[in-house]
Design a protein around this motif. Sequence first.
Motif, PDB file in Angstrom:
ATOM      1  N   GLN A   1      23.065  16.826   1.970  1.00  0.00           N
ATOM      2  CA  GLN A   1      24.066  16.813   3.048  1.00  0.00           C
ATOM      3  C   GLN A   1      24.459  15.379   3.399  1.00  0.00           C
ATOM      4  O   GLN A   1      25.635  15.093   3.656  1.00  0.00           O
ATOM      5  N   ILE A   2      23.487  14.480   3.402  1.00  0.00           N
ATOM      6  CA  ILE A   2      23.779  13.062   3.638  1.00  0.00           C
ATOM      7  C   ILE A   2      24.673  12.519   2.520  1.00  0.00           C
ATOM      8  O   ILE A   2      25.636  11.783   2.768  1.00  0.00           O
ATOM      9  N   SER A   3      24.356  12.887   1.273  1.00  0.00           N
ATOM     10  CA  SER A   3      25.165  12.451   0.136  1.00  0.00           C
ATOM     11  C   SER A   3      26.581  13.004   0.229  1.00  0.00           C
ATOM     12  O   SER A   3      27.562  12.290  -0.045  1.00  0.00           O
ATOM     13  N   ARG A   4      26.701  14.259   0.641  1.00  0.00           N
ATOM     14  CA  ARG A   4      28.036  14.871   0.811  1.00  0.00           C
ATOM     15  C   ARG A   4      28.830  14.150   1.879  1.00  0.00           C
ATOM     16  O   ARG A   4      30.017  13.822   1.677  1.00  0.00           O
ATOM     17  N   ASP A   5      28.217  13.887   3.019  1.00  0.00           N
ATOM     18  CA  ASP A   5      28.919  13.206   4.115  1.00  0.00           C
ATOM     19  C   ASP A   5      29.345  11.799   3.696  1.00  0.00           C
ATOM     20  O   ASP A   5      30.429  11.329   4.063  1.00  0.00           O
ATOM     21  N   TYR A   6      28.508  11.126   2.931  1.00  0.00           N
ATOM     22  CA  TYR A   6      28.843   9.774   2.457  1.00  0.00           C
ATOM     23  C   TYR A   6      30.078   9.815   1.554  1.00  0.00           C
ATOM     24  O   TYR A   6      30.980   8.973   1.669  1.00  0.00           O
TER      25      TYR A   6
ATOM     26  N   MET B   1      32.411  12.030   1.552  1.00  0.00           N
ATOM     27  CA  MET B   1      33.588  12.378   2.354  1.00  0.00           C
ATOM     28  C   MET B   1      34.137  11.141   3.072  1.00  0.00           C
ATOM     29  O   MET B   1      35.348  10.933   3.134  1.00  0.00           O
ATOM     30  N   GLU B   2      33.242  10.301   3.585  1.00  0.00           N
ATOM     31  CA  GLU B   2      33.674   9.118   4.334  1.00  0.00           C
ATOM     32  C   GLU B   2      34.178   8.009   3.414  1.00  0.00           C
ATOM     33  O   GLU B   2      35.220   7.403   3.660  1.00  0.00           O
TER      34      GLU B   2
ATOM     35  N   THR C   1      37.349  16.143   0.136  1.00  0.00           N
ATOM     36  CA  THR C   1      37.226  17.314   0.996  1.00  0.00           C
ATOM     37  C   THR C   1      35.764  17.766   0.987  1.00  0.00           C
ATOM     38  O   THR C   1      35.005  17.430   0.061  1.00  0.00           O
ATOM     39  N   PRO C   2      35.332  18.540   1.979  1.00  0.00           N
ATOM     40  CA  PRO C   2      33.936  19.007   1.993  1.00  0.00           C
ATOM     41  C   PRO C   2      33.544  19.727   0.700  1.00  0.00           C
ATOM     42  O   PRO C   2      32.428  19.539   0.193  1.00  0.00           O
TER      43      PRO C   2
ATOM     44  N   ALA D   1      33.294  17.161  -2.107  1.00  0.00           N
ATOM     45  CA  ALA D   1      32.139  16.291  -1.860  1.00  0.00           C
ATOM     46  C   ALA D   1      30.834  16.998  -2.217  1.00  0.00           C
ATOM     47  O   ALA D   1      29.917  16.392  -2.783  1.00  0.00           O
ATOM     48  N   GLU D   2      30.741  18.303  -1.887  1.00  0.00           N
ATOM     49  CA  GLU D   2      29.557  19.075  -2.230  1.00  0.00           C
ATOM     50  C   GLU D   2      29.383  19.155  -3.744  1.00  0.00           C
ATOM     51  O   GLU D   2      28.285  18.968  -4.273  1.00  0.00           O
TER      52      GLU D   2
END
Length: 289
Positions: free
Chosen positions: A35-40, A42-43, A48-49, A52-53
């Motif tokens: 989840q941290i990797s996905r959020d990174y 995205m930013e 898109t979510p 990113a996933e």
Amino acid sequence: MKSKLEQYVENIVRHTESSKKEKEDLYDELLIHLQISRDYLMEEEGLTPEKAEEKAMQLFGLEGEIGSQIQQALFPYRKELMLTLAISSILFTIGVYLSSLFVEGDAYIVWLCISMSLSTMLLLLPLNQHFHINRKLWLNGLLVLHTLGQLYGWLITSLLDQSMTVVGLTIWVWLNIALSISLVYRTTIYDYSSDEKYIKILHGMNITSGIIISGMSLFLIVGGLIMIGQYHFMMVIFASPIAIWVGMYAVQLKLVKKNKRIAFVIGMIPIAACILIFLWLYAPVLFFR
């Protein structure tokens, strides 16, 4: 409905063979990391979510490979021991078959096929990265059947006339059997049991009594086959102690969390039976020599 990320982490965890609590902790740890990797992503990359996933999972690796790596870290050397046992058993089976064929002229084709099949399954099971199975159940079942197959191979070896061949193959097969039994102990007591000491003791008691009972039953069945030369109803009676032991073991596992004392009393019955049989067979030799 679970997200792709959650399903991905779930598949990784399924490839490990930890206890339920350890799997839950591993799942939470891996999910937070991804989840941290996905959020990174995205930013930093403006994905898109969903994208990113997908990229986070791609960067992390294939579920089977990651699960196997975690499994190897949790239980080091077990995979190598399994592969060693499988390869050694395959070579032993071939050696016994060829020795029996060329020395005695007997071809034990049925035993050859069964033993080779069991050894091959032991070889493939640790390498599995593509489908999920209850590895505890399959592994212990295979190891028990493998041990019985190797014991039959030892009986075939004992019929050979060449003494040096018999000695070499006998040492070889008993090393295989010892490794197989030690893996059963490790799998049941260490790799899968809860941290409660009394459950590990209960498993240890049952495995020990099960090995003794199965060995005695197999000895009587094979002895009957050698003397009679064909199937007889008495062989079912000789095999019945194994069925009784399995039933008592299952009852203990059901009772142990509800009534520990009764479970241990039931667990002591097969051990007491083994001790009484031993005394009945060897007491005259020990006390009246």
